[in-house]
Design a protein around this motif. Structure first.
Motif, short mmCIF file in Angstrom:
data_model
loop_
_atom_site.label_atom_id
_atom_site.label_comp_id
_atom_site.label_asym_id
_atom_site.label_seq_id
_atom_site.Cartn_x
_atom_site.Cartn_y
_atom_site.Cartn_z
N ALA A 15 0.86 -1.03 -0.04
CA ALA A 15 0.09 -0.04 -0.10
C ALA A 15 0.91 1.19 -0.03
N ASP A 34 10.64 3.14 6.16
CA ASP A 34 10.25 1.87 6.70
C ASP A 34 11.36 1.41 7.71
N ASN A 52 -0.05 -13.48 -5.57
CA ASN A 52 -1.53 -13.62 -5.95
C ASN A 52 -1.95 -11.98 -5.67
N THR A 171 4.26 -4.57 13.17
CA THR A 171 4.01 -3.71 14.31
C THR A 171 2.81 -3.20 14.48
N GLU A 368 -3.88 -2.85 5.14
CA GLU A 368 -4.06 -3.94 5.86
C GLU A 368 -4.45 -3.16 7.41
N PHE A 381 -4.34 -7.68 -1.39
CA PHE A 381 -3.70 -6.90 -2.28
C PHE A 381 -4.43 -5.99 -3.12
#
Ligand code: FDA
Length: 398
Positions: A15, A34, A52, A171, A368, A381
């Motif tokens: 994302a 990150d 996928n 996390t 997510e 995804f």
């Protein structure tokens, strides 16, 4: 000296990378940070290494959320075909495996390279190994203090995912930030995860480890017809993983092991065509023999009796019992193996058009970490791409 940029994206997963590229394409300065050493590690391991990346049947009904309407707008504005078009511009070929699930023909690293190429073509930058120590709202914009220095940003996108697979750097950062800005968080729970058992059932299932069968697994109001796999710890396989997202601790699950889950006359019909066959042999037409043996004991079935010697009513009773084998899992394998996190940032606090916080203008949550969880098969995804695009476009057009 703090680095001043338009947008800071925290989290270089599916994302975050996708969103940052879209922001950059609109001419805005964008930086991703990150804490991990490599970007998009979950893309790399996904789909058994072939990612996928979407599902052509994507519809809001394939997602769990406290608000089932929330995902509609973003999913409608960025579709699986849009993503396939993007793959084509990078010469990434793909195939449909089953049930609308699209996989790369080659390795999933091709998707990561595409995301990174898109990011750099759009002028975005990526810094890895960066820990955020503080995120502060200022009268205009945000200050973000990190292990490598401070950023001043007009906007911040939180794309740090959920809690699944802590070994890969997952996390609860997104939830902490959400709570800091008074967003509600729907309690996160492991989803798309194998179910575990204790006592006798655990031993029985372990003794069948490696055996698989096509069944219907029911949890709550959901039912999934796909393969179920017995393991040393309990039950897995696509049907069980799907059902796990709907299962709540203490609840029963139901397994339908009938030859034809839509009808109830298979054994009575078999009695007419093959009256001399035993019940066990008839069951073994569609179930592995070891499973038939276990079920015969567990459900007290007259396995060695010929169909001719069983009344129609008895055969119907047996079929009914096979259609609704119920038991209660002890738990799940937890975050260690859960493919996704169900629950997350309450969508009531976010705009469904832009993913922007209703409490704090300029703060966005995508992917997510939001309380939108897809089924197994490329849906997660697709949510990552669609929610990222919704935020990216909105920021780009500011
Ligand atoms: P994602 O988890 O991908 O990225 C979050 C990023 O934030 C990571 O790079 C992480 O290091 C970083 N981060 C976390 N905390 C941070 C912090 N405190 N500070 C800075 N950075 C931080 N889905 C699907 O549709 N098809 C599939 O084939 C699969 N297969 C699959 C296999 C396995 C084994 C797993 C575990 C998961 C899948 N999934 C899947 C699910 C899919 O991988 C998942 O839904 C998406 O990666 C979510 O994308 P996000 O970008 O939201 O989070």
């Amino acid at each position: 000296m703090a680095t001043t940029i338009d947008t800071l994206v925290i989290g270089a997963g599916a994302a975050g990378l996708f969103c940052a590229a879209e922001i950059g394409r609109h001419g805005k300065s964008v930086q991703i940070i990150d804490h991990a050493a490599k970007p998009a590690e979950k893309v790399r391991i996904s789909g058994g290494g072939r990612c996928n990346f979407t599902n052509i049947h994507t519809a809001p009904a394939n997602f769990l959320s406290e608000n089932p309407h929330f995902a509609k707008s973003a999913l409608a504005r960025y579709t699986p075909l849009d993503f396939c078009d993007l793959l084509a511009t990078h010469s990434i070929t793909w195939h449909e495996k089953t049930l609308g699930q699209l996989f790369c023909d080659g390795r999933s690293s091709a998707i990561i390279e595409m995301l990174l190429d898109e990011l750099s073509a759009a002028g975005g930058t990526l810094a890895l190994g960066v820990e955020v120590t503080e995120l502060r709202k200022e009268p205009s914009g945000f200050t973000i203090n990190t292990s490598t220095g401070a950023f001043l940003a007009n906007r911040v996108v939180i794309a740090t995912g959920g809690l699944s697979i802590p070994k890969m750097g997952a996390t609860g950062f997104a939830y902490d930030i959400a709570r800091q800005f008074e967003h509600a968080v729907i309690p996160p729970r492991p989803a798309l995860v194998p179910l575990t058992f204790s006592g006798r059932l655990k031993d029985i299932f372990a003794s069948l480890s490696g055996v698989a069968a096509n069944v219907v697994v029911r949890a709550g109001r959901a039912a999934f017809e796909e393969a179920m796999l017995f393991t040393h710890r309990g039950l897995s396989g696509p049907a069980v993983l799907q059902a796990s997202s709907y299962w709540r601790e203490g609840e029963e699950i139901g397994i339908d092991l009938r030859p034809n889950s839509r009808g109830t006359d298979a054994f009575v019909e078999a009695k007419i065509t093959s009256p001399k066959r035993t019940l066990a042999a008839t069951m073994a037409d569609h179930l592995p023999r070891r499973l038939v043996e276990m079920l015969s004991v567990e459900l007290n079935l007259p396995a060695d009796t010929r169909l001719a010697d069983l009344s129609d009513r008895k055969l119907e009773d047996i079929e009914r019992a096979l259609g609704d084998w119920r038991f209660t899992p002890t738990g799940t394998e937890g975050w260690r193996t859960a493919e996704v996190t169900a629950g997350g940032i309450d969508t009531a606090g976010l705009s469904s058009k832009t993913m922007e916080s209703r409490n704090v203008p300029g703060l966005y949550f995508i992917g997510e970490c939001v309380d939108v969880t897809g089924w197994l098969g490329g849906y997660n995804f697709q949510w990552a791409w669609a929610s990222a695009m919704a935020a990216g476009r909105a920021i780009g057009l500011k």
